[in-house]
Design a protein around this motif. Structure first.
Motif, PDB file in Angstrom:
ATOM      1  N   PHE A  65      54.912 -26.804 -49.003  1.00 22.22           N
ATOM      2  CA  PHE A  65      55.072 -25.848 -47.953  1.00 22.22           C
ATOM      3  C   PHE A  65      56.367 -25.803 -47.255  1.00 22.22           C
ATOM      4  O   PHE A  65      56.837 -24.786 -46.720  1.00 22.22           O
ATOM      5  N   GLU A  66      56.905 -27.137 -46.682  1.00 23.04           N
ATOM      6  CA  GLU A  66      58.288 -27.065 -46.082  1.00 23.04           C
ATOM      7  C   GLU A  66      59.415 -26.459 -46.861  1.00 23.04           C
ATOM      8  O   GLU A  66      60.106 -25.660 -46.075  1.00 23.04           O
ATOM      9  N   ALA A  67      59.328 -26.304 -48.175  1.00 21.22           N
ATOM     10  CA  ALA A  67      60.181 -25.597 -48.845  1.00 21.22           C
ATOM     11  C   ALA A  67      59.989 -23.976 -48.532  1.00 21.22           C
ATOM     12  O   ALA A  67      60.820 -23.127 -48.958  1.00 21.22           O
ATOM     13  N   ALA A  68      58.911 -23.503 -48.271  1.00 20.12           N
ATOM     14  CA  ALA A  68      58.763 -22.388 -48.046  1.00 20.12           C
ATOM     15  C   ALA A  68      58.874 -21.800 -46.612  1.00 20.12           C
ATOM     16  O   ALA A  68      58.444 -20.947 -46.085  1.00 20.12           O
ATOM     17  N   GLY A  69      59.219 -22.852 -45.611  1.00 13.50           N
ATOM     18  CA  GLY A  69      59.581 -22.472 -44.340  1.00 13.50           C
ATOM     19  C   GLY A  69      58.350 -22.905 -43.211  1.00 13.50           C
ATOM     20  O   GLY A  69      58.502 -22.552 -42.197  1.00 13.50           O
ATOM     21  N   TRP A  70      57.445 -23.989 -43.797  1.00  8.47           N
ATOM     22  CA  TRP A  70      56.562 -24.216 -43.015  1.00  8.47           C
ATOM     23  C   TRP A  70      56.907 -25.542 -42.349  1.00  8.47           C
ATOM     24  O   TRP A  70      57.478 -26.509 -42.568  1.00  8.47           O
ATOM     25  N   SER A  71      56.020 -25.725 -41.095  1.00 10.40           N
ATOM     26  CA  SER A  71      56.134 -27.065 -40.422  1.00 10.40           C
ATOM     27  C   SER A  71      54.976 -27.869 -41.134  1.00 10.40           C
ATOM     28  O   SER A  71      54.088 -27.295 -41.577  1.00 10.40           O
ATOM     29  N   ALA A  72      55.242 -28.996 -41.282  1.00  9.04           N
ATOM     30  CA  ALA A  72      54.254 -29.804 -42.178  1.00  9.04           C
ATOM     31  C   ALA A  72      54.066 -31.352 -41.522  1.00  9.04           C
ATOM     32  O   ALA A  72      55.134 -31.934 -40.961  1.00  9.04           O
ATOM     33  N   ALA A  73      52.810 -31.914 -41.686  1.00  4.88           N
ATOM     34  CA  ALA A  73      52.542 -33.428 -41.240  1.00  4.88           C
ATOM     35  C   ALA A  73      51.638 -33.558 -42.470  1.00  4.88           C
ATOM     36  O   ALA A  73      50.731 -32.954 -42.885  1.00  4.88           O
ATOM     37  N   THR A  74      51.574 -35.000 -42.734  1.00  2.92           N
ATOM     38  CA  THR A  74      50.751 -35.756 -43.796  1.00  2.92           C
ATOM     39  C   THR A  74      49.974 -36.851 -43.059  1.00  2.92           C
ATOM     40  O   THR A  74      50.716 -37.562 -42.562  1.00  2.92           O
ATOM     41  N   VAL A  75      48.759 -36.824 -42.949  1.00  2.71           N
ATOM     42  CA  VAL A  75      48.243 -37.791 -41.962  1.00  2.71           C
ATOM     43  C   VAL A  75      46.859 -38.458 -42.915  1.00  2.71           C
ATOM     44  O   VAL A  75      46.494 -37.834 -44.044  1.00  2.71           O
ATOM     45  N   ASP A  76      46.382 -39.585 -42.303  1.00  8.51           N
ATOM     46  CA  ASP A  76      44.968 -40.028 -42.911  1.00  8.51           C
ATOM     47  C   ASP A  76      43.790 -39.140 -42.295  1.00  8.51           C
ATOM     48  O   ASP A  76      43.805 -38.723 -41.272  1.00  8.51           O
TER      49      ASP A  76
ATOM     50  N   ALA B  46      42.728 -39.744 -34.225  1.00 16.11           N
ATOM     51  CA  ALA B  46      43.687 -39.701 -33.282  1.00 16.11           C
ATOM     52  C   ALA B  46      45.251 -39.076 -34.200  1.00 16.11           C
ATOM     53  O   ALA B  46      45.879 -38.224 -33.635  1.00 16.11           O
ATOM     54  N   ALA B  47      45.418 -39.493 -35.397  1.00 14.44           N
ATOM     55  CA  ALA B  47      46.265 -38.900 -35.978  1.00 14.44           C
ATOM     56  C   ALA B  47      46.074 -37.360 -36.410  1.00 14.44           C
ATOM     57  O   ALA B  47      47.130 -36.700 -36.453  1.00 14.44           O
ATOM     58  N   LEU B  48      45.019 -37.176 -36.903  1.00 13.16           N
ATOM     59  CA  LEU B  48      44.706 -35.610 -37.129  1.00 13.16           C
ATOM     60  C   LEU B  48      44.804 -34.819 -35.829  1.00 13.16           C
ATOM     61  O   LEU B  48      45.646 -33.671 -35.726  1.00 13.16           O
ATOM     62  N   LEU B  49      44.304 -35.405 -34.402  1.00 17.03           N
ATOM     63  CA  LEU B  49      44.460 -34.493 -33.234  1.00 17.03           C
ATOM     64  C   LEU B  49      46.125 -34.415 -33.014  1.00 17.03           C
ATOM     65  O   LEU B  49      46.615 -33.349 -32.747  1.00 17.03           O
ATOM     66  N   ALA B  50      46.744 -35.437 -33.432  1.00 10.69           N
ATOM     67  CA  ALA B  50      48.225 -35.293 -33.012  1.00 10.69           C
ATOM     68  C   ALA B  50      48.842 -34.305 -33.958  1.00 10.69           C
ATOM     69  O   ALA B  50      49.870 -33.507 -33.700  1.00 10.69           O
ATOM     70  N   ALA B  51      48.561 -34.287 -35.260  1.00 12.21           N
ATOM     71  CA  ALA B  51      49.231 -33.159 -36.368  1.00 12.21           C
ATOM     72  C   ALA B  51      48.687 -31.799 -35.890  1.00 12.21           C
ATOM     73  O   ALA B  51      49.631 -30.860 -36.076  1.00 12.21           O
ATOM     74  N   PHE B  52      47.479 -31.609 -35.755  1.00 19.63           N
ATOM     75  CA  PHE B  52      46.893 -30.656 -35.207  1.00 19.63           C
ATOM     76  C   PHE B  52      47.635 -29.835 -34.149  1.00 19.63           C
ATOM     77  O   PHE B  52      47.563 -28.792 -34.034  1.00 19.63           O
ATOM     78  N   THR B  53      48.028 -30.644 -33.018  1.00 19.01           N
ATOM     79  CA  THR B  53      48.454 -30.137 -31.781  1.00 19.01           C
ATOM     80  C   THR B  53      50.247 -30.197 -31.729  1.00 19.01           C
ATOM     81  O   THR B  53      50.661 -29.743 -30.723  1.00 19.01           O
ATOM     82  N   ALA B  54      50.611 -30.571 -32.882  1.00 17.04           N
ATOM     83  CA  ALA B  54      52.060 -30.641 -32.663  1.00 17.04           C
ATOM     84  C   ALA B  54      52.835 -29.186 -32.597  1.00 17.04           C
ATOM     85  O   ALA B  54      52.434 -28.428 -33.508  1.00 17.04           O
ATOM     86  N   PRO B  55      54.167 -29.302 -31.786  1.00 16.39           N
ATOM     87  CA  PRO B  55      54.520 -27.839 -31.925  1.00 16.39           C
ATOM     88  C   PRO B  55      55.373 -27.432 -33.105  1.00 16.39           C
ATOM     89  O   PRO B  55      55.788 -28.213 -33.695  1.00 16.39           O
ATOM     90  N   HIS B  56      55.410 -26.187 -33.285  1.00 17.69           N
ATOM     91  CA  HIS B  56      55.890 -25.720 -34.424  1.00 17.69           C
ATOM     92  C   HIS B  56      56.624 -24.076 -34.210  1.00 17.69           C
ATOM     93  O   HIS B  56      55.945 -23.434 -34.767  1.00 17.69           O
TER      94      HIS B  56
END
Length: 233
Positions: A192-203, A208-218
């Motif tokens: 996804f990053e290669a196509a210009g997306w912001s990306a995160a990988t989490v458990d 808590a990790a999901l919420l942080a990744a879902f709400t990260a600014p992009h």
């Protein structure tokens, strides 16, 4: 935030019992349970949609592409009051609205009919483009896909277009339980990053990790969260 409208206020701990109400010849149990934590965090803490706003133009849109195992989705929708918990016991029966694939014409809160691999992300791209064309900049579009869906060319066309178009209100969650038959150097997020997306990988079980990744600014880019979920034996 979504608020339950049912008489009982359900918690995440109640979802297993709600899933247990659904019996029948469902063959995709792991496909459903792998999505449970992601769905709960989205509906409990992220999505701006509720039973009373499910048709409002300004609502957030959630599209379940991974619709071939919908039990967790149904449990979360029932827990949040989109339809009565009593519907769950009829899951998969002839006269039940809760089929083995979700039907948007029968189930309140469901945005698309789904289950065929590779359809959800292209539909989400179209939804985000449609909202942009209408000048609706607040609604977010979320789509949940399985890692094996990335074997479908339609998804790669969609993610490539979304990145180049800067669809900032588009969000994808990939449930990664090693079901994919193909891989990419650096993993799914790197594709996804290669196509210009912001990306995160989490458990995919860590709320808590999901919420942080879902709400990260992009700003200016679509966003993908790869939720790693180990298969249960």
């Amino acid at each position: 935030m979504t608020q339950a409208t049912a008489d009982t206020e359900f918690r995440h701990e109640d979802l297993g019992r709600l899933i247990g109400l659904m019996t029948g010849a469902e063959k995709h149990g792991p496909a459903a349970t792998s999505t449970l934590d992601v769905l709960w965090v989205l509906y409990d803490r992220v999505l701006r949609v509720a039973p009373g706003t499910a048709r409002d133009a300004g609502r957030d849109r959630f599209l379940l592409s991974k619709g071939h195992g919908p039990m967790a989705y149904y449990a979360v929708l029932a827990a949040k009051g989109f339809f009565p918990v009593g519907w769950l016991g009829g899951f998969g029966s002839y006269d039940s609205p809760l089929g083995h694939h979700p039907d948007r014409t029968l189930i309140p809160g469901v945005e698309i009919g789904s289950g065929s691999l590779g359809h959800g992300l292209p539909l989400a791209v179209g939804s985000a483009l449609g909202l942009r064309a209408q000048g609706l900049t607040e609604p977010a579009v979320w789509v949940l896909i399985g890692d094996a869906e990335l074997d479908e060319g339609s998804n790669h066309e969609a993610l490539a277009y979304a990145g180049s178009a800067g669809l900032e209100r588009l969000h994808t969650v990939v449930i990664d339980n090693d079901s994919a038959t193909h891989g990419w150097p650096g993993g799914i997020a790197a594709r996804f990053e290669a196509a210009g997306w912001s990306a995160a990988t989490v458990d995919g079980r860590d709320h808590a990790a999901l919420l942080a990744a879902f709400t990260a600014p992009h700003p200016g880019r679509p966003h993908v969260v790869v939720a790693r979920v180990e298969k249960k034996q």
